[in-house]
Design an enzyme around this catalytic site. Structure first.
Site, short mmCIF file in Angstrom:
data_model
loop_
_atom_site.label_atom_id
_atom_site.label_comp_id
_atom_site.label_asym_id
_atom_site.label_seq_id
_atom_site.Cartn_x
_atom_site.Cartn_y
_atom_site.Cartn_z
N CYS A 1 -9.66 1.50 15.57
CA CYS A 1 -9.43 0.76 16.80
C CYS A 1 -9.18 1.72 17.96
O CYS A 1 -10.10 2.36 18.46
CB CYS A 1 -8.31 -0.25 16.62
SG CYS A 1 -8.27 -1.54 17.88
N HIS B 1 -9.72 -3.06 11.86
CA HIS B 1 -8.61 -2.46 11.09
C HIS B 1 -8.89 -2.59 9.60
O HIS B 1 -8.47 -3.56 8.95
CB HIS B 1 -7.29 -3.14 11.45
CG HIS B 1 -6.78 -2.77 12.80
ND1 HIS B 1 -5.81 -1.80 12.99
CD2 HIS B 1 -7.12 -3.21 14.03
CE1 HIS B 1 -5.57 -1.67 14.29
NE2 HIS B 1 -6.36 -2.51 14.94
N GLU C 1 -7.52 -1.15 7.21
CA GLU C 1 -6.31 -1.10 6.38
C GLU C 1 -5.85 -2.49 5.95
O GLU C 1 -5.14 -2.64 4.95
CB GLU C 1 -5.18 -0.35 7.10
CG GLU C 1 -4.57 -1.07 8.28
CD GLU C 1 -5.26 -0.75 9.60
OE1 GLU C 1 -4.58 -0.78 10.64
OE2 GLU C 1 -6.48 -0.49 9.58
#
Length: 255
Positions: free
Chosen positions: A131, A230, A232
C-alpha cells in the site's frame, strides 16, 4: 536457517498489520523484525525488506505541496443511535487495524524507509512494498502519486474494505504473475492514493478495472514488488500466500 526480513512500521499503532505480517512471514519460513522510526536498527542482517502500509507519503518527496486539512462533514442525525451502539466495536477495530497512528511524524518514517530502500538497493535484497510501501517504492525511483482517486470512480463506488472484494488484473509477463499464478485476483482496498507517473525502471504489473494501478515492480531487480492491497490480511488465499513465499525464497537465494 530462516532469512531475516526487516519490516517497517510506525513507532506506535499498526499492531494488527504487524501481527498479520509477522504471521505471514513466519509461516513462509522467515524471521521478521520490526523496524520503527527513531529506534535502533537491528543487528541481524537484512535479507529482505517489507515496507508496510500506513500514513500518506510526504508530497514534497515527489514535488507537490502538502494537502490542506480535510473538511469533516457533520454527522447526520438520522443514524446517531446506530453509531452510538456500534462506536465501541468500531473504536476497538480501528485501534487494532490502525495503519496511521504514530507518535512520530510521517517525515520520520519517510526518511527511515528511504534510507532502508537505499540499503536494500546496495545489498540487492528483495523488497515488498504494501500500500503506502508500494507508493513510496515508486516515489523512491522518481515517480509520482495520485493524491485523490475520486476521478477514477465516477461510475463505481470507491471501495474501502479489508475483505477481498476488489477485482485486479495481473500482467502475465510479470514477477507478480509468477508468484500468484493467476491473471485475476480478488484483493482488499484500504488506500486513498495510488501510483501515477511511474518511476525509473518501474512497470505496472496489476490494475483494477477503473484503471488504478494496483501493482508495480522494478524491471532491473529480481524481486522489488509493490502491491496496493494488503496481502497480510489475505494469507488464507493461496494466490496471496504466493507473494510471501516468493519473498522468502528470494531472501534465501540472496542470503
Amino acid at each position: 536457517m530462516r532469512p531475516t526480513v526487516w519490516v517497517t512500521a510506525p513507532r506506535r499503532g499498526g499492531l494488527g498489520p504487524w501481527l498479520f505480517t509477522w504471521l505471514c512471514l513466519r509461516l513462509a519460513g522467515a524471521r521478521p523484525i520490526r523496524v520503527v522510526p527513531g529506534g535502533p536498527l537491528p543487528d541481524a542482517p537484512m535479507d529482505a525488506l517489507v515496507i508496510s502500509g500506513g500514513a500518506d507519503v510526504d508530497p514534497s518527496l515527489y514535488g507537490e505541496q502538502p494537502a490542506p486539512p480535510p473538511h469533516v462533514a457533520p454527522h447526520h442525525r438520522r443514524y446517531w443511535g446506530t453509531r452510538l451502539l456500534l462506536s465501541p466495536f468500531i473504536y476497538i477495530l480501528r485501534r487494532l487495524l490502525s495503519l496511521k497512528r504514530s507518535t512520530s511524524s510521517g517525515k520520520d518514517r519517510d526518511e527511515l524507509e528511504t534510507r532502508l530502500l537505499h540499503r536494500a538497493e546496495d545489498l540487492r535484497c528483495p523488497v515488498l512494498g504494501i500500500c503506502r510501501g508500494a507508493q513510496l517504492l515508486n516515489v523512491f525511483h522518481g515517480g509520482t502519486l495520485h493524491r485523490d482517486l475520486e476521478a477514477f470512480y465516477t461510475e463505481t463506488v470507491q471501495m474501502r474494505t479489508i475483505l477481498p472484494r476488489k477485482s485486479v488484473t495481473v500482467d502475465h509477463t510479470t514477477l507478480l504473475y509468477r508468484l500468484v499464478s493467476s491473471r485475476h485476483l480478488w484483493v482488499n482496498a484500504l488506500h486513498k492514493q495510488a501510483v501515477d507517473k511511474l518511476g525509473e525502471g518501474i512497470r505496472v504489473c496489476a490494475r483494477e478495472d477503473s484503471g488504478v494501478i494496483q501493482g508495480v515492480e522494478h524491471t532491473g531487480r529480481d524481486f522489488v514488488l509493490g502491491v496496493q492491497w494488503h496481502p497480510e490480511f489475505l494469507y488464507h488465499l493461496r494466490a496471496h500466500r504466493g507473494i510471501w513465499r516468493g519473498l522468502v525464497r528470494a531472501a534465501k537465494k540472496e542470503g
